[in-house]
Design an enzyme around this catalytic site. Structure first.
Site, PDB file in Angstrom:
ATOM      1  N   CYS A  75       0.858  -1.186   0.000  1.00  0.00           N
ATOM      2  CA  CYS A  75       0.000   0.000   0.000  1.00  0.00           C
ATOM      3  C   CYS A  75       0.890   1.230   0.000  1.00  0.00           C
ATOM      4  O   CYS A  75       1.720   1.400   0.901  1.00  0.00           O
ATOM      5  CB  CYS A  75      -0.915  -0.002   1.227  1.00  0.00           C
ATOM      6  SG  CYS A  75      -1.869   1.513   1.407  1.00  0.00           S
ATOM      7  N   CYS A 222      -4.986   6.536  -2.698  1.00  0.00           N
ATOM      8  CA  CYS A 222      -4.324   5.251  -2.941  1.00  0.00           C
ATOM      9  C   CYS A 222      -3.007   5.540  -3.652  1.00  0.00           C
ATOM     10  O   CYS A 222      -3.005   6.006  -4.798  1.00  0.00           O
ATOM     11  CB  CYS A 222      -5.206   4.335  -3.786  1.00  0.00           C
ATOM     12  SG  CYS A 222      -4.427   2.766  -4.233  1.00  0.00           S
TER      13      CYS A 222
END
Length: 280
Positions: A75, A222
């Site tokens: 991530c 993101c």
């Protein structure tokens, strides 16, 4: 069981950070991570990140459980938060970390301005690397036709160690994200599901993006998705190799260098530290 943690966010993409340096296995089960991430009955977060002891040529190992208990490879916003967390744990002794992830070795660096720059490594474009059963031109899927929600879409697929499906739209604010996002995520052409980015090109150096994350749903930002978005924009002739990607939570600076590596620069902010009681 008492869980000690710190909460951080990267542009509103929020995480529970756990000091797990005494063990090579996460202190929580996926089911406990779901409990911790619950915004009504837990702390509330998009995921739980564990700082595990390093192995091989890494300083640390990063593991993540999403808010649904699934485990992604990596991530981008999370690794910026992890770098800030590690800096706090070691008293600021380091500004650069080599972190092993499911997507390979990632290197974040804390800058003098308080931001974090991350060498995200290269993008992967072959269908088998995404993975996807879509076929494209040569060894990449660029502007392929895909029917989702009873309408046609043009999609480009990119892996940043995790799968991304990028589609360009005229007005990103008009996309019914909660409705269409799950249909992309679970589409059968993506055997491991996918993250999906909806992108509006404002200028070649300025892109607006909304994301539906695999395992987390709609989030404010993101990092891997912003990197994948720039790659897709360059491959389709829409963008320069360096651009601002504006997400609902704020901007990230993304650069796709000639050596193939992508660099992401953005904030990571500590919200608070705390403890939570969990059933053993």
């Amino acid at each position: 069981m008492s869980l000690q943690f710190a909460k951080y966010h990267g542009l509103g993409n929020d995480f529970i950070l756990v000091d797990n340096r005494e063990s090579g296995e996460p202190r929580l089960t996926p089911e406990q991570a779901v409990q911790v991430c619950d915004r009504n009955f837990g702390v509330g977060a998009d995921g739980v990140i564990f700082a595990l002891p390093g192995s091989g040529d890494s300083d640390y190992v990063m593991r993540i459980f999403n808010s649904d208990g699934s485990e992604p490879e990596m991530c981008g916003n999370g690794i910026r938060c992890l770098a800030k967390f590690l800096s706090e744990l070691d008293g600021g002794a380091q500004s650069r970390y080599r972190i092993a992830t499911g997507a390979g070795l990632i290197v974040p660096t804390l800058t003098e301005t308080g931001l974090v720059t991350v060498d995200m490594g290269p993008a992967y474009l072959k269908p088998v690397e995404i993975p996807t059963t879509l076929t494209g031109t040569g060894d990449r899927v660029v502007e392929a036709d895909l029917e989702v929600g009873d309408r046609p879409w043009k999609v480009t697929t990119v892996s940043m160690g995790n799968p991304h499906c990028i589609t360009f739209v005229e007005d990103v604010a008009a996309v019914p994200l909660a409705e269409i996002g799950p249909l992309f995520e679970h589409h059968p052409v993506f055997p491991q599901r996918t993250n999906t980015e909806f992108v509006e090109v404002v200028r070649p150096d300025y892109l607006k993006m909304r994301v539906w994350e695999r395992g987390a749903g709609a989030t404010l930002a993101c990092g891997t998705g912003a990197c994948a978005t720039l790659v897709a924009a360059v491959l389709t002739g829409r963008s320069d190799r360096q651009a601002t990607v504006e997400l609902p939570g704020g901007p990230l600076q993304i650069e796709w260098r000639e050596d193939g590596h992508l660099f992401m620069t953005g904030p990571a902010v500590k919200v608070f530290s705390g403890s939570m009681e969990l059933a053993a």
